[in-house]
Write a protein that holds these residues in place. Structure first.
Motif, PDB file in Angstrom:
ATOM      1  N   LYS A 185     -19.578 102.399  49.399  1.00 27.18           N
ATOM      2  CA  LYS A 185     -19.977 101.405  50.132  1.00 27.18           C
ATOM      3  C   LYS A 185     -19.741 101.233  51.576  1.00 27.18           C
ATOM      4  O   LYS A 185     -18.801 100.610  51.848  1.00 27.18           O
ATOM      5  CB  LYS A 185     -20.153 100.069  49.350  1.00 27.18           C
ATOM      6  CG  LYS A 185     -20.447 100.230  47.955  1.00 27.18           C
ATOM      7  CD  LYS A 185     -20.217  98.880  47.046  1.00 27.18           C
ATOM      8  CE  LYS A 185     -20.585  99.093  45.412  1.00 27.18           C
ATOM      9  NZ  LYS A 185     -20.378  97.875  45.044  1.00 27.18           N
ATOM     10  N   PRO A 186     -20.487 101.641  52.551  1.00 24.24           N
ATOM     11  CA  PRO A 186     -20.318 101.707  53.778  1.00 24.24           C
ATOM     12  C   PRO A 186     -20.298 100.149  54.471  1.00 24.24           C
ATOM     13  O   PRO A 186     -19.289  99.952  55.426  1.00 24.24           O
ATOM     14  CB  PRO A 186     -21.592 102.151  54.542  1.00 24.24           C
ATOM     15  CG  PRO A 186     -22.005 103.155  53.581  1.00 24.24           C
ATOM     16  CD  PRO A 186     -21.819 102.321  52.389  1.00 24.24           C
ATOM     17  N   ARG A 187     -20.758  99.249  53.543  1.00 25.88           N
ATOM     18  CA  ARG A 187     -20.463  97.868  54.076  1.00 25.88           C
ATOM     19  C   ARG A 187     -19.243  97.362  54.168  1.00 25.88           C
ATOM     20  O   ARG A 187     -18.932  96.249  55.034  1.00 25.88           O
ATOM     21  CB  ARG A 187     -21.631  96.994  53.275  1.00 25.88           C
ATOM     22  CG  ARG A 187     -21.167  96.889  51.926  1.00 25.88           C
ATOM     23  CD  ARG A 187     -22.133  95.892  51.149  1.00 25.88           C
ATOM     24  NE  ARG A 187     -21.879  96.182  49.738  1.00 25.88           N
ATOM     25  CZ  ARG A 187     -21.322  95.495  48.731  1.00 25.88           C
ATOM     26  NH1 ARG A 187     -20.515  94.570  49.579  1.00 25.88           N
ATOM     27  NH2 ARG A 187     -21.206  95.618  47.595  1.00 25.88           N
TER      28      ARG A 187
ATOM     29  N   ASN B 119     -22.825 105.653  59.563  1.00 25.51           N
ATOM     30  CA  ASN B 119     -23.428 104.518  58.963  1.00 25.51           C
ATOM     31  C   ASN B 119     -23.379 103.484  59.738  1.00 25.51           C
ATOM     32  O   ASN B 119     -24.125 102.448  60.186  1.00 25.51           O
ATOM     33  CB  ASN B 119     -22.962 104.258  57.478  1.00 25.51           C
ATOM     34  CG  ASN B 119     -23.528 105.339  56.435  1.00 25.51           C
ATOM     35  OD1 ASN B 119     -24.940 105.043  56.012  1.00 25.51           O
ATOM     36  ND2 ASN B 119     -22.949 106.215  56.025  1.00 25.51           N
ATOM     37  N   ALA B 120     -21.820 102.683  59.750  1.00 24.37           N
ATOM     38  CA  ALA B 120     -21.767 101.398  60.476  1.00 24.37           C
ATOM     39  C   ALA B 120     -22.027 101.488  61.966  1.00 24.37           C
ATOM     40  O   ALA B 120     -22.541 100.319  62.288  1.00 24.37           O
ATOM     41  CB  ALA B 120     -20.300 101.277  60.000  1.00 24.37           C
TER      42      ALA B 120
ATOM     43  N   THR C 183     -17.632  97.536  57.731  1.00 20.05           N
ATOM     44  CA  THR C 183     -18.366  96.716  58.662  1.00 20.05           C
ATOM     45  C   THR C 183     -17.741  95.696  59.641  1.00 20.05           C
ATOM     46  O   THR C 183     -17.904  95.710  60.828  1.00 20.05           O
ATOM     47  CB  THR C 183     -19.523  96.337  58.586  1.00 20.05           C
ATOM     48  OG1 THR C 183     -19.611  95.390  57.086  1.00 20.05           O
ATOM     49  CG2 THR C 183     -20.836  97.320  58.142  1.00 20.05           C
TER      50      THR C 183
ATOM     51  N   GLN D 112     -14.666 110.495  54.221  1.00 17.19           N
ATOM     52  CA  GLN D 112     -15.934 109.710  54.162  1.00 17.19           C
ATOM     53  C   GLN D 112     -15.728 108.337  54.562  1.00 17.19           C
ATOM     54  O   GLN D 112     -16.813 107.536  55.282  1.00 17.19           O
ATOM     55  CB  GLN D 112     -16.077 109.690  52.479  1.00 17.19           C
ATOM     56  CG  GLN D 112     -17.340 108.720  51.914  1.00 17.19           C
ATOM     57  CD  GLN D 112     -17.716 108.903  50.509  1.00 17.19           C
ATOM     58  OE1 GLN D 112     -17.405 109.555  49.925  1.00 17.19           O
ATOM     59  NE2 GLN D 112     -18.606 107.785  50.345  1.00 17.19           N
ATOM     60  N   LEU D 113     -14.599 107.744  54.400  1.00 20.66           N
ATOM     61  CA  LEU D 113     -14.445 106.553  55.114  1.00 20.66           C
ATOM     62  C   LEU D 113     -14.627 106.521  56.655  1.00 20.66           C
ATOM     63  O   LEU D 113     -15.499 105.770  57.285  1.00 20.66           O
ATOM     64  CB  LEU D 113     -12.984 105.776  54.868  1.00 20.66           C
ATOM     65  CG  LEU D 113     -12.773 104.350  55.645  1.00 20.66           C
ATOM     66  CD1 LEU D 113     -13.704 103.344  54.991  1.00 20.66           C
ATOM     67  CD2 LEU D 113     -11.227 103.924  55.405  1.00 20.66           C
TER      68      LEU D 113
ATOM     69  N   PRO E 113     -26.946 103.268  49.597  1.00 23.23           N
ATOM     70  CA  PRO E 113     -25.916 104.294  49.722  1.00 23.23           C
ATOM     71  C   PRO E 113     -25.475 104.970  48.310  1.00 23.23           C
ATOM     72  O   PRO E 113     -25.110 106.045  48.311  1.00 23.23           O
ATOM     73  CB  PRO E 113     -24.869 103.576  50.259  1.00 23.23           C
ATOM     74  CG  PRO E 113     -25.029 102.187  50.176  1.00 23.23           C
ATOM     75  CD  PRO E 113     -26.403 101.969  49.948  1.00 23.23           C
TER      76      PRO E 113
ATOM     77  N   ASP F 146     -18.242 109.299  57.588  1.00 19.61           N
ATOM     78  CA  ASP F 146     -19.712 108.897  57.041  1.00 19.61           C
ATOM     79  C   ASP F 146     -19.808 107.311  57.178  1.00 19.61           C
ATOM     80  O   ASP F 146     -20.642 106.986  57.736  1.00 19.61           O
ATOM     81  CB  ASP F 146     -19.528 109.433  55.666  1.00 19.61           C
ATOM     82  CG  ASP F 146     -21.066 109.161  55.164  1.00 19.61           C
ATOM     83  OD1 ASP F 146     -22.084 109.362  55.443  1.00 19.61           O
ATOM     84  OD2 ASP F 146     -21.314 108.617  54.009  1.00 19.61           O
ATOM     85  N   ASN F 147     -19.011 106.644  56.613  1.00 17.09           N
ATOM     86  CA  ASN F 147     -18.886 105.160  56.433  1.00 17.09           C
ATOM     87  C   ASN F 147     -19.086 104.494  57.525  1.00 17.09           C
ATOM     88  O   ASN F 147     -20.132 103.750  58.119  1.00 17.09           O
ATOM     89  CB  ASN F 147     -18.138 104.562  55.491  1.00 17.09           C
ATOM     90  CG  ASN F 147     -18.309 105.066  54.190  1.00 17.09           C
ATOM     91  OD1 ASN F 147     -19.314 105.682  53.731  1.00 17.09           O
ATOM     92  ND2 ASN F 147     -17.321 104.584  53.077  1.00 17.09           N
TER      93      ASN F 147
END
Length: 508
Positions: free
Chosen positions: A347-349, A280-281, A352, A271-272, A494, A275-276
């Motif tokens: 939380k993908p943020r 996402n990022a 970042t 996931q990190l 998210p 996905d994240n």
């Protein structure tokens, strides 16, 4: 012929500069025009409330207080009444300022125009740009991080200059006062001290004395904002009690770290990074951006392959720049490990901050290849695509009603009496000044007692509460009835992009 070539090259260079300036203006205007009008998370409510009354005990904001972020947004709040937009506008201004250190950093590897183009690439990166138009502290912290990294590089170039040695300490103190979770980047200061100590021409006693002074001053820069927080809480004992409670909750209960999450470690890694970080990022849910990035990475790989055929100096001529790259790699790895083990993986943020570093590594290798006639059109195409796509994201963010807001609107029209049990949604309902009863709840045993006490009215609960109960006692699907369903965009929500509202029917 040579004159025409020089004129054409000069025109291309001028075009790159003006293109970058246009990008800076465009992203600033779009960020201000489409600043988020919603509070989509608990943290955003905390920041918004803090602009009117700073009180960590009331979670306005939550520990560790983010004093410099709140101070900057409070100054903007003088002119902008809406606290959410004041927070977003401050983020936008900070993000714009980061174009300066990014340009200065890349200029040391290449030249100014390529530095401006790199700043355009980073600032239009979808999630980074989106975050600069939201009332969260990450965007401001990432902007300060760029200033801090630039100061580290300059400090490595001037190991005997006191000012350039103190500037990173000051900026790291400022960074911690904006967002403490960026602490892994403090590794850069330790590595800087090692380099300065080895390369200093002063006597050993002088070097040791200077190092001790730097350590003391580094602590003093941190004490500036910590002392302010202690004063806001009234005394040291109260501050320590609050900090210990926060740390206990973060690492043992709600923080989402590896010790407080039931997610298997293999899924956590997937996931990190997939996905994240990637989806996402870096890509912002855009496959087109992904295709263009792949082409840029291929060009960068060509650059690395060429390095194998030549001396390393062909790619990074200056020794200090090579040391800085290795330092940045170390900090990036350290921060990534912190996110993997200590931060909320949902939380993908949180991941970042490393996006800019990754883009920097690719960018340096790409622009130093012999494929310059391909690289610049490719970079401009990528930045233009990100600019257009990012604009659509900002517009969607304004139009997309958060699922929590939809829940509130539905419940506001629902016939009373009823009581709603939630998880983090209740913080947003408080901010929206809901006139119906809603409570945050964690344990199933306590809920059963509450439900029995409310037998004369409907008992409602969200899917997050139900899922938490089921982790404690097993399936409860036969004891609830689905009442309503609310959805929002996963790019903006998210975690709470889907809220299911259930009615508790017990043994009926």
């Amino acid at each position: 012929m040579r004159r025409e070539y020089c004129m054409s090259r000069k025109a291309a260079h001028t075009g790159i500069v003006w293109f970058s300036v246009f990008v800076f203006i465009a992203i600033t205007y779009m960020s201000l025009a489409y600043a988020s009008p919603f509070t989509r998370s608990w943290d955003e409510v905390d920041f918004a409330l803090a602009l009117n009354r700073y009180d960590m005990l009331a979670m306005q904001p939550h520990f560790p207080g983010y004093p410099y972020f709140i101070l900057g947004a409070t100054l903007v709040h003088v002119w902008i009444p809406d606290p959410l937009k004041a927070l977003s506008f401050f983020n936008t201004l900070m993000a714009l300022s980061s174009a300066i250190p990014m340009t200065l950093l890349v200029r040391r590897f290449s030249d100014t125009r390529k530095g401006m183009l790199f700043a355009s690439l980073v600032l239009t990166s979808p999630l980074l740009w989106l975050m600069s138009a939201q009332p969260m502290s990450e965007a401001a912290a990432i902007a300060v991080l760029w200033w801090y990294l630039w100061s580290i590089q300059v400090g490595m170039e001037h190991p005997n200059a006191n000012f350039w040695s103190l500037l990173p300490l000051f900026l790291f103190g400022f960074l911690m006062g904006v967002r403490v979770s960026f602490f892994p980047y403090g590794l850069a200061i330790l590595l800087l001290w090692v380099e300065q100590y080895k390369r200093s021409e002063a006597k050993r006693i002088v070097k040791r004395t200077r190092l001790i002074i730097y350590i003391i001053l580094a602590g003093c820069f941190q004490l500036v904002w910590v002392a302010g927080l202690v004063m806001s809480e009234g005394n040291v004992a109260g501050f320590i009690k609050l900090s210990l409670a926060f740390l206990r909750g973060h690492f043992a209960e709600w923080g989402g770290g590896v010790t407080s999450s039931a997610l298997p470690f293999s899924q956590r890694v997937t996931q990190l990074f997939i996905d994240n970080l990637l989806w996402n990022a870096v890509l912002g849910h855009s496959l087109l951006i992904g295709y263009l990035l792949i082409l840029l990475i291929i060009a960068a790989c060509v650059g690395v392959w060429q390095v194998r055929r030549r001396k390393l100096g062909w790619l990074i001529e200056v020794e200090e720049n090579r040391r800085f790259v290795m330092l940045l790699v170390s900090c990036t790895v350290f921060y990534t490990l912190w996110v993997l083990f200590g931060q909320n993986i949902e939380k993908p943020r949180h991941i970042t901050p490393i996006v800019g570093s990754l883009l920097l590594f690719v960018y340096i290798a790409a622009v130093r290849t012999t494929l310059s006639r391909l690289i610049y059109p490719l970079l401009i195409a990528l930045i233009s695509t990100q600019l257009i796509y990012g604009t659509t994201l900002l517009q969607r963010q304004v139009r997309d009603i958060p699922s929590t807001y939809q829940l509130h609107e539905y419940l506001s029209k629902l016939e009373k009496p009823f009581v709603l049990y939630t998880w983090e949604e209740t913080r947003i309902l408080q901010y929206l000044q809901a006139d119906y009863e809603h409570k945050r709840i964690f344990t199933y045993d306590f809920f059963q007692a509450e439900a029995a006490a409310n037998s004369n009215r409907r008992v409602l609960l969200t899917n997050h509460v139900l899922e938490g109960f089921e982790q404690q006692v097993g399936s409860l699907r036969n004891r609830v009835r689905l009442v309503a369903k609310f959805n929002s965009d996963t790019m903006f929500d998210p975690i709470y992009h889907e809220i299911l509202l259930y009615e508790w029917i017990g043994n009926n």
